[in-house]
Design a protein around this motif. Structure first.
Motif, PDB file in Angstrom:
ATOM      1  N   VAL A 121       0.845  -1.197   0.000  1.00 19.43           N
ATOM      2  CA  VAL A 121       0.000   0.000   0.000  1.00 19.43           C
ATOM      3  C   VAL A 121       0.881   1.247   0.000  1.00 19.43           C
ATOM      4  CG1 VAL A 121      -1.776   1.253   1.268  1.00 19.43           C
ATOM      5  CG2 VAL A 121      -1.821  -1.246   1.210  1.00 19.43           C
ATOM      6  N   ASP A 122       0.565   2.164  -0.907  1.00 18.86           N
ATOM      7  CA  ASP A 122       1.373   3.373  -1.060  1.00 18.86           C
ATOM      8  C   ASP A 122       0.443   4.538  -1.404  1.00 18.86           C
ATOM      9  OD1 ASP A 122       3.070   5.427  -1.820  1.00 18.86           O
ATOM     10  OD2 ASP A 122       4.390   4.161  -3.018  1.00 18.86           O
ATOM     11  N   ALA A 123       0.444   5.556  -0.566  1.00 18.08           N
ATOM     12  CA  ALA A 123      -0.448   6.704  -0.768  1.00 18.08           C
ATOM     13  C   ALA A 123      -0.205   7.416  -2.095  1.00 18.08           C
ATOM     14  CB  ALA A 123      -0.278   7.703   0.383  1.00 18.08           C
ATOM     15  N   ASN A 124       0.966   7.231  -2.691  1.00 22.23           N
ATOM     16  CA  ASN A 124       1.289   7.889  -3.958  1.00 22.23           C
ATOM     17  C   ASN A 124       0.840   7.088  -5.178  1.00 22.23           C
ATOM     18  OD1 ASN A 124       2.674  10.128  -2.742  1.00 22.23           O
ATOM     19  ND2 ASN A 124       4.384   8.741  -2.319  1.00 22.23           N
ATOM     20  N   LYS A 125       0.367   5.880  -4.950  1.00 29.19           N
ATOM     21  CA  LYS A 125      -0.056   5.045  -6.075  1.00 29.19           C
ATOM     22  C   LYS A 125      -1.419   5.486  -6.609  1.00 29.19           C
ATOM     23  CE  LYS A 125       2.334   0.678  -5.098  1.00 29.19           C
ATOM     24  NZ  LYS A 125       2.169  -0.758  -4.766  1.00 29.19           N
ATOM     25  N   ASP A 216     -16.722  -4.758 -19.637  1.00 32.63           N
ATOM     26  CA  ASP A 216     -17.100  -3.633 -20.499  1.00 32.63           C
ATOM     27  C   ASP A 216     -17.755  -2.507 -19.700  1.00 32.63           C
ATOM     28  OD1 ASP A 216     -16.114  -4.703 -22.811  1.00 32.63           O
ATOM     29  OD2 ASP A 216     -18.037  -5.507 -23.516  1.00 32.63           O
ATOM     30  N   ARG A 217     -18.265  -2.842 -18.502  1.00 31.14           N
ATOM     31  CA  ARG A 217     -18.989  -1.868 -17.681  1.00 31.14           C
ATOM     32  C   ARG A 217     -18.086  -1.085 -16.728  1.00 31.14           C
ATOM     33  NH1 ARG A 217     -23.210  -5.470 -14.635  1.00 31.14           N
ATOM     34  NH2 ARG A 217     -23.177  -3.592 -13.305  1.00 31.14           N
ATOM     35  N   ILE A 218     -16.888  -1.574 -16.502  1.00 33.78           N
ATOM     36  CA  ILE A 218     -16.045  -0.932 -15.483  1.00 33.78           C
ATOM     37  C   ILE A 218     -14.950  -0.101 -16.148  1.00 33.78           C
ATOM     38  CG2 ILE A 218     -16.527  -2.779 -13.838  1.00 33.78           C
ATOM     39  CD1 ILE A 218     -13.839  -3.943 -14.366  1.00 33.78           C
ATOM     40  N   PRO A 219     -14.387   0.860 -15.425  1.00 33.64           N
ATOM     41  CA  PRO A 219     -13.378   1.757 -16.017  1.00 33.64           C
ATOM     42  C   PRO A 219     -12.161   0.993 -16.543  1.00 33.64           C
ATOM     43  CG  PRO A 219     -14.121   2.596 -13.891  1.00 33.64           C
ATOM     44  CD  PRO A 219     -14.685   1.217 -14.023  1.00 33.64           C
ATOM     45  N   ASN A 220     -11.635   1.461 -17.647  1.00 34.31           N
ATOM     46  CA  ASN A 220     -10.430   0.870 -18.229  1.00 34.31           C
ATOM     47  C   ASN A 220      -9.275   1.840 -18.028  1.00 34.31           C
ATOM     48  OD1 ASN A 220      -8.402  -0.267 -19.738  1.00 34.31           O
ATOM     49  ND2 ASN A 220      -9.610  -0.529 -21.600  1.00 34.31           N
ATOM     50  N   TRP A 221      -8.390   1.502 -17.105  1.00 33.68           N
ATOM     51  CA  TRP A 221      -7.248   2.365 -16.805  1.00 33.68           C
ATOM     52  C   TRP A 221      -5.984   1.927 -17.550  1.00 33.68           C
ATOM     53  CZ3 TRP A 221      -6.674   4.612 -11.210  1.00 33.68           C
ATOM     54  CH2 TRP A 221      -7.835   5.340 -10.895  1.00 33.68           C
ATOM     55  N   GLY A 222      -6.124   0.944 -18.402  1.00 41.26           N
ATOM     56  CA  GLY A 222      -4.962   0.474 -19.141  1.00 41.26           C
ATOM     57  C   GLY A 222      -4.147  -0.533 -18.355  1.00 41.26           C
ATOM     58  N   ASN A 223      -3.345  -1.311 -19.040  1.00 43.17           N
ATOM     59  CA  ASN A 223      -2.580  -2.394 -18.413  1.00 43.17           C
ATOM     60  C   ASN A 223      -1.585  -1.903 -17.366  1.00 43.17           C
ATOM     61  OD1 ASN A 223      -3.835  -4.492 -19.766  1.00 43.17           O
ATOM     62  ND2 ASN A 223      -2.393  -4.433 -21.499  1.00 43.17           N
ATOM     63  N   ASP A 224      -0.993  -0.732 -17.592  1.00 45.41           N
ATOM     64  CA  ASP A 224       0.046  -0.246 -16.684  1.00 45.41           C
ATOM     65  C   ASP A 224      -0.492   0.145 -15.311  1.00 45.41           C
ATOM     66  OD1 ASP A 224       1.909  -0.634 -18.641  1.00 45.41           O
ATOM     67  OD2 ASP A 224       1.968   1.460 -19.292  1.00 45.41           O
ATOM     68  N   GLU A 245      -5.673 -13.913 -20.128  1.00 48.09           N
ATOM     69  CA  GLU A 245      -4.595 -14.278 -21.055  1.00 48.09           C
ATOM     70  C   GLU A 245      -4.991 -13.949 -22.490  1.00 48.09           C
ATOM     71  OE1 GLU A 245      -2.266 -18.309 -22.579  1.00 48.09           O
ATOM     72  OE2 GLU A 245      -3.163 -18.273 -20.569  1.00 48.09           O
ATOM     73  N   ASN A 246      -6.227 -14.293 -22.861  1.00 49.08           N
ATOM     74  CA  ASN A 246      -6.706 -13.993 -24.208  1.00 49.08           C
ATOM     75  C   ASN A 246      -6.792 -12.492 -24.452  1.00 49.08           C
ATOM     76  OD1 ASN A 246      -6.991 -16.747 -24.546  1.00 49.08           O
ATOM     77  ND2 ASN A 246      -9.205 -16.758 -24.217  1.00 49.08           N
ATOM     78  N   PHE A 247      -7.034 -11.760 -23.370  1.00 50.05           N
ATOM     79  CA  PHE A 247      -7.179 -10.309 -23.451  1.00 50.05           C
ATOM     80  C   PHE A 247      -5.819  -9.614 -23.495  1.00 50.05           C
ATOM     81  CE2 PHE A 247      -8.712  -6.167 -21.558  1.00 50.05           C
ATOM     82  CZ  PHE A 247      -9.590  -5.861 -22.601  1.00 50.05           C
ATOM     83  N   GLY A 248      -4.738 -10.388 -23.332  1.00 41.53           N
ATOM     84  CA  GLY A 248      -3.392  -9.832 -23.416  1.00 41.53           C
ATOM     85  C   GLY A 248      -2.867  -9.218 -22.137  1.00 41.53           C
ATOM     86  N   VAL A 249      -3.469  -9.589 -21.002  1.00 39.60           N
ATOM     87  CA  VAL A 249      -3.010  -9.047 -19.722  1.00 39.60           C
ATOM     88  C   VAL A 249      -1.693  -9.691 -19.320  1.00 39.60           C
ATOM     89  CG1 VAL A 249      -3.537  -8.868 -17.249  1.00 39.60           C
ATOM     90  CG2 VAL A 249      -5.349  -8.511 -18.944  1.00 39.60           C
TER      91      VAL A 249
END
Length: 368
Positions: A121-125, A216-224, A245-249
């Motif tokens: 846990v990191d407050a800056n994350k 599809d309903r939830i926010p997409n913040w990208g893989n990073d 895995e199929n989604f490329g994560v």
């Protein structure tokens, strides 16, 4: 060949007593018809843990010492009292005993908290944690959710929580409160196998189609900026793993915890076989002591050590909880099950003694 001790017995007994602790039950809360939350008093000794870890409970049942690992459902950053959740398992010796008999004021022996299903846990994350939980797999997610929401103000959580029916949902009211308190940062999506007629949420199995619909309903913040956590039945976790895995994560962003040994698509272990009747000497380094003993082909390293009254740490004895984990310094070991170890841990040479069998004569393992 005899096994060897290299320290005085009284020193060993002192160290053993330090590993075993005692907790007093503060209250027992009925979470559902078949699950309880055991809340403990704050002990005089320092109970230090990270959200997502587990406690090993040890108690006498009909003259037999039984131990089981149960995930902490609390956060050390939020909750005053530590607690675990215990759901009944069919023919489960410990789970049924605790559900039927435990009460406030009872004392129970424990090992200090362990486990690697945690996050720093990191407050800056600033990140998005997407959690997949099924049944009692919600237990570690509760503690992790509390820690993240409390200490990472820029992070959000999406929880996909699958259950048999509405009555079996553990922590429903607690997560409702978290959604209200952290509006916009905590989002819970319930999925029921057997939904009531007036149910407004999702129903059915967490298969590829359902997962796609939900994600599809939830926010997409990208893989990073996204991490995926899962804990629940094997079938559910396999579906989620395959979908990601199929989604490329990236697998480095996927974390899982298993409560039971898997049976689906078990591959043959290729780390070597021990011939029938063969035995190899194993050296264990633990708590400043060195133990040497022969391990026969039909027994694990841990089982052999316990038979010789060598008190090594353990809990589940099925290769899942990692309480028995050690680092292989030399030699080769075959594991019947390695579900509890991450790929990184395997690459670093960690093995699980409860399911480990030596396959060479120079095996040396360091625990702790």
């Amino acid at each position: 060949m005899a096994f060897n001790f290299f320290k005085k017995k009284e020193n060993k007994e002192d160290k053993k007593s330090k590993r075993y602790k005692e907790l007093t039950v503060r209250q027992v809360i009925n979470a559902t018809a078949d699950a309880i939350v055991i809340e403990f008093e704050k002990p005089e000794w320092e109970l230090s843990y990270t959200a997502g870890q587990f406690l090993t409970l040890i108690t006498d049942i009909n003259g037999e010492s039984v131990r089981r690992a149960y995930s902490l459902c609390t956060s050390p950053l939020v909750d005053e009292y530590p607690a675990v959740t215990v759901k009944r398992v069919e023919n489960g010796k410990m789970s049924n005993h605790l559900n039927d008999n435990l009460k406030a004021g009872d004392k129970i022996q424990v090992l200090e908290p362990m486990g690697n299903f945690t996050t720093t846990v990191d407050a800056n994350k600033k990140r998005h944690l997407i959690m997949f939980a099924g049944g009692s797999g919600i237990t570690p997610m509760m503690g992790i959710s509390k820690s993240i929401l409390h200490a990472e103000p820029d992070s959000i959580i999406s929880l996909i929580y699958a259950n048999r029916n509405l009555e079996s949902v553990i922590f429903k009211s607690e997560f409702d409160k978290l959604e209200d308190e952290y509006e916009g940062r905590m989002h819970v999506i319930h999925v029921l196998d057997d939904a009531p007629i007036n149910w407004q949420g999702e129903s059915g199995l967490l298969n590829e189609e359902m997962l796609q619909k939900i994600l599809d309903r939830i926010p997409n913040w990208g893989n990073d900026q996204t991490q995926y956590l899962m804990c629940g039945p094997e079938g559910m976790m396999k579906n989620v793993e395959q979908y990601l895995e199929n989604f490329g994560v990236d697998k480095a962003n996927v974390f899982k915890e298993s409560f039971v040994q898997g049976t689906i698509d078990k591959a043959e272990k290729k780390t070597g076989e021990t011939a029938e009747g063969q035995e190899y000497e194993v050296t264990i380094l633990f708590d400043g002591e060195e133990y040497k003993f022969p391990v026969p082909s039909d027994k694990s390293i841990l089982e052999t050590a316990l038979d010789l009254d060598i008190d090594l740490p353990f809990s589940c004895q099925s290769g899942l909880c990692t309480a028995c984990r050690g680092k292989l310094l030399s030699g080769t070991v075959r594991m019947e099950e390695d579900e509890g170890l991450s790929d990184a841990e395997k690459d670093e040479g960690f093995v699980l003694n409860c399911v480990g069998h030596p396959t060479s004569a120079d095996v040396k393992i360091e625990i702790g």
